[in-house]
Design a protein around this motif. Structure first.
Motif, PDB file in Angstrom:
ATOM      1  N   CYS A   1       0.813  -1.222   0.000  1.00  0.00           N
ATOM      2  CA  CYS A   1       0.000   0.000   0.000  1.00  0.00           C
ATOM      3  C   CYS A   1       0.846   1.271   0.000  1.00  0.00           C
ATOM      4  CB  CYS A   1      -0.917   0.004   1.219  1.00  0.00           C
ATOM      5  SG  CYS A   1      -2.045  -1.401   1.308  1.00  0.00           S
ATOM      6  N   SER A   2       2.150   1.115   0.074  1.00  0.00           N
ATOM      7  CA  SER A   2       3.039   2.262   0.220  1.00  0.00           C
ATOM      8  C   SER A   2       2.899   3.234  -0.948  1.00  0.00           C
ATOM      9  CB  SER A   2       4.496   1.782   0.307  1.00  0.00           C
ATOM     10  OG  SER A   2       5.375   2.865   0.473  1.00  0.00           O
ATOM     11  N   GLY A   3       2.842   4.522  -0.623  1.00  0.00           N
ATOM     12  CA  GLY A   3       2.805   5.555  -1.652  1.00  0.00           C
ATOM     13  C   GLY A   3       1.449   5.799  -2.268  1.00  0.00           C
ATOM     14  N   LYS A   4       0.399   5.169  -1.746  1.00  0.00           N
ATOM     15  CA  LYS A   4      -0.932   5.314  -2.318  1.00  0.00           C
ATOM     16  C   LYS A   4      -1.817   6.120  -1.367  1.00  0.00           C
ATOM     17  CE  LYS A   4      -0.504   0.867  -4.695  1.00  0.00           C
ATOM     18  NZ  LYS A   4      -1.029  -0.519  -4.808  1.00  0.00           N
ATOM     19  N   SER A   5      -2.472   7.138  -1.907  1.00  0.00           N
ATOM     20  CA  SER A   5      -3.305   8.017  -1.072  1.00  0.00           C
ATOM     21  C   SER A   5      -4.422   7.248  -0.382  1.00  0.00           C
ATOM     22  CB  SER A   5      -3.900   9.138  -1.929  1.00  0.00           C
ATOM     23  OG  SER A   5      -2.898   9.954  -2.492  1.00  0.00           O
ATOM     24  N   GLU A   6      -4.916   6.178  -1.018  1.00  0.00           N
ATOM     25  CA  GLU A   6      -6.033   5.420  -0.443  1.00  0.00           C
ATOM     26  C   GLU A   6      -5.649   4.707   0.854  1.00  0.00           C
ATOM     27  OE1 GLU A   6      -6.415   5.451  -4.944  1.00  0.00           O
ATOM     28  OE2 GLU A   6      -4.837   5.153  -3.442  1.00  0.00           O
ATOM     29  N   SER A   7      -4.363   4.536   1.093  1.00  0.00           N
ATOM     30  CA  SER A   7      -3.905   3.833   2.299  1.00  0.00           C
ATOM     31  C   SER A   7      -3.610   4.798   3.449  1.00  0.00           C
ATOM     32  CB  SER A   7      -2.655   3.003   1.991  1.00  0.00           C
ATOM     33  OG  SER A   7      -1.554   3.834   1.663  1.00  0.00           O
ATOM     34  N   TRP A   8      -3.976   6.067   3.272  1.00  0.00           N
ATOM     35  CA  TRP A   8      -3.790   7.093   4.294  1.00  0.00           C
ATOM     36  C   TRP A   8      -5.150   7.678   4.693  1.00  0.00           C
ATOM     37  CZ3 TRP A   8       1.061   9.745   5.663  1.00  0.00           C
ATOM     38  CH2 TRP A   8       2.198   9.140   5.103  1.00  0.00           C
ATOM     39  N   THR A   9      -5.223   8.214   5.891  1.00  0.00           N
ATOM     40  CA  THR A   9      -6.431   8.890   6.362  1.00  0.00           C
ATOM     41  C   THR A   9      -6.024  10.083   7.225  1.00  0.00           C
ATOM     42  OG1 THR A   9      -7.839   6.910   6.358  1.00  0.00           O
ATOM     43  CG2 THR A   9      -8.480   8.683   7.831  1.00  0.00           C
ATOM     44  N   VAL A  10      -6.741  11.198   7.076  1.00  0.00           N
ATOM     45  CA  VAL A  10      -6.523  12.357   7.930  1.00  0.00           C
ATOM     46  C   VAL A  10      -7.833  12.697   8.626  1.00  0.00           C
ATOM     47  CG1 VAL A  10      -6.849  13.913   5.948  1.00  0.00           C
ATOM     48  CG2 VAL A  10      -5.827  14.797   8.052  1.00  0.00           C
ATOM     49  N   LEU A  11      -7.787  12.834   9.947  1.00  0.00           N
ATOM     50  CA  LEU A  11      -8.971  13.092  10.757  1.00  0.00           C
ATOM     51  C   LEU A  11      -8.802  14.390  11.538  1.00  0.00           C
ATOM     52  CD1 LEU A  11      -9.613   9.522  12.243  1.00  0.00           C
ATOM     53  CD2 LEU A  11     -10.614  10.525  10.181  1.00  0.00           C
ATOM     54  N   ARG A  12      -9.839  15.224  11.505  1.00  0.00           N
ATOM     55  CA  ARG A  12      -9.850  16.487  12.244  1.00  0.00           C
ATOM     56  C   ARG A  12     -10.834  16.381  13.404  1.00  0.00           C
ATOM     57  NH1 ARG A  12     -13.538  20.564  11.441  1.00  0.00           N
ATOM     58  NH2 ARG A  12     -14.011  19.839   9.325  1.00  0.00           N
ATOM     59  N   SER A  13     -10.374  16.744  14.612  1.00  0.00           N
ATOM     60  CA  SER A  13     -11.227  16.722  15.807  1.00  0.00           C
ATOM     61  C   SER A  13     -11.245  18.100  16.443  1.00  0.00           C
ATOM     62  CB  SER A  13     -10.703  15.703  16.825  1.00  0.00           C
ATOM     63  OG  SER A  13     -10.730  14.394  16.296  1.00  0.00           O
ATOM     64  N   GLN A  14     -12.390  18.472  16.996  1.00  0.00           N
ATOM     65  CA  GLN A  14     -12.540  19.772  17.642  1.00  0.00           C
ATOM     66  C   GLN A  14     -13.324  19.634  18.940  1.00  0.00           C
ATOM     67  OE1 GLN A  14     -12.613  22.194  13.393  1.00  0.00           O
ATOM     68  NE2 GLN A  14     -13.932  22.908  15.017  1.00  0.00           N
ATOM     69  N   CYS A  15     -13.149  20.623  19.805  1.00  0.00           N
ATOM     70  CA  CYS A  15     -13.849  20.651  21.075  1.00  0.00           C
ATOM     71  C   CYS A  15     -13.898  22.094  21.549  1.00  0.00           C
ATOM     72  CB  CYS A  15     -13.116  19.783  22.110  1.00  0.00           C
ATOM     73  SG  CYS A  15     -13.870  19.778  23.751  1.00  0.00           S
ATOM     74  N   LEU A  16     -15.039  22.537  22.048  1.00  0.00           N
ATOM     75  CA  LEU A  16     -15.169  23.900  22.532  1.00  0.00           C
ATOM     76  C   LEU A  16     -14.181  24.173  23.664  1.00  0.00           C
ATOM     77  CD1 LEU A  16     -19.049  24.305  22.575  1.00  0.00           C
ATOM     78  CD2 LEU A  16     -17.449  25.606  21.151  1.00  0.00           C
ATOM     79  N   VAL A  17     -13.536  25.339  23.596  1.00  0.00           N
ATOM     80  CA  VAL A  17     -12.607  25.736  24.642  1.00  0.00           C
ATOM     81  C   VAL A  17     -13.303  25.748  25.999  1.00  0.00           C
ATOM     82  CG1 VAL A  17     -11.201  27.646  25.503  1.00  0.00           C
ATOM     83  CG2 VAL A  17     -11.143  27.051  23.071  1.00  0.00           C
ATOM     84  N   ASP A  18     -14.548  26.203  26.023  1.00  0.00           N
ATOM     85  CA  ASP A  18     -15.283  26.261  27.292  1.00  0.00           C
ATOM     86  C   ASP A  18     -15.500  24.871  27.879  1.00  0.00           C
ATOM     87  OD1 ASP A  18     -15.390  28.989  27.197  1.00  0.00           O
ATOM     88  OD2 ASP A  18     -17.446  29.092  26.423  1.00  0.00           O
TER      89      ASP A  18
END
Length: 320
Positions: free
Chosen positions: A84-101
């Motif tokens: 799977c090396s070098g293939k975009s399909e074998s990667w994932t990027v996840l964004r997480s957020q949480c209120l400062v309060d």
């Protein structure tokens, strides 16, 4: 690709091995290791879209937007299978957020501890030569804050709140213990324009030499951060990157370039297990995120963003 004259570029460099006895948090910028989640986030471990194996964390970046009411952390995962090396399909990027309060409330209840992100850009690298900070210092000094956006487009991140969900095809019942783990390194951050000066001083050169000898690595740029800026491409793809990046699946806003992983990171991605021999090969990895950083208040699931993997042009020379 050249950057614009008004573009602020931050560079991440390796800043020492993370002691296994040290405690890290979602505020910690690091390579490898296991993900540290915001206290309100639940994560089903992501799997490779090609081979279904569990993905290993490559980097964790704490990157709240300027004037935002949210803490914000991005995790990048990749498959260590050679096929799977070098293939975009074998990667994932996840964004997480949480209120400062929400975090402040938990701090008041002494259920979690993490410093506020109210640091100026000039504070990010104070005492960056003091490798081996204790836990409290590391939490306070490892935060990456969003570069100022002169257009104002990145400031109102809560203007569009939509229902969010993570793609079930990339999730599984895997536990973090089921996947390989890369050795953990702290990431220290500085402005690109300051990098040459940092390297040219006798004091810093001596510190860098001592560190390189102690850790057995060369200090080079491993990450390049420029929200809504321009990525540096190894090769111009056809069609161009700007034509292949989809809009946000949740609010329909365009995605903007946020950061890229540089080739020097490859040499740091050794296994945390001395009896294991995992590795990862790539040329550069370009991460694109929702321009509005849309988030539904109360959500507990990370949002999947978009990335492009450009392989090392010389990698094919070493394949049989």
């Amino acid at each position: 690709m050249a950057t614009s004259l008004h573009e602020t570029v931050l560079i991440g460099i390796c800043d020492g091995v993370i002691d296994q006895k040290k405690t890290t948090s979602y505020c910690t910028n690091k390579t490898g290791d296991r993900p540290d989640l915001l206290p309100v986030i639940s994560l089903q471990h992501p799997t490779c879209a090609l081979c279904r194996r569990g993905l290993s964390q490559v980097v964790q970046i704490y990157c709240p937007l300027a004037a935002s009411q949210y803490h914000r952390t991005i995790h990048v995962f990749a498959c260590t299978s050679p096929q799977c090396s070098g293939k975009s399909e074998s990667w994932t990027v996840l964004r997480s957020q949480c209120l400062v309060d929400d975090i402040k409330s938990r701090q008041n209840n002494k259920t979690t501890a993490c410093a506020d992100s109210a640091m100026s850009r000039t504070d990010w690298c104070d005492e960056a030569d003091d490798w081996g900070m204790d836990d409290a210092q590391q939490v306070e000094e490892s935060a990456i804050q969003m570069p100022d956006d002169s257009t104002g487009e990145g400031n109102d991140v809560s203007s569009r709140l939509q229902d969010l969900c993570i793609d079930g095809d990339h999730q599984s019942g895997l536990q973090p213990t089921d996947v390989p783990v890369f050795q953990a390194f702290y990431i220290s951050v500085m402005e690109e324009t300051d990098l040459d000066g940092f390297r040219d001083t006798d004091h810093e050169d001596e510190l860098l030499r001592e560190y390189e000898e102690r850790e057995g690595v060369k200090v080079r740029e491993i990450q390049r951060y420029s929200w809504a800026g321009s990525p540096l491409l190894i090769a111009e793809p056809r069609p161009s990157v700007s034509q292949t990046v989809p809009v946000c699946a949740h609010c329909g806003s365009p995605r903007v370039f946020e950061f890229q992983l540089m080739p020097a990171l490859v040499s740091l991605l050794g296994s945390a297990d001395p009896d294991s021999d995992v590795c990862l090969e790539f040329g550069t990895v370009l991460v694109f995120t929702c321009r509005n950083s849309c988030w539904k208040s109360g959500s507990t699931a990370p949002v999947e963003e978009f990335l492009v993997v450009q392989p090392d042009p010389d990698q094919k020379l070493f394949k049989s």
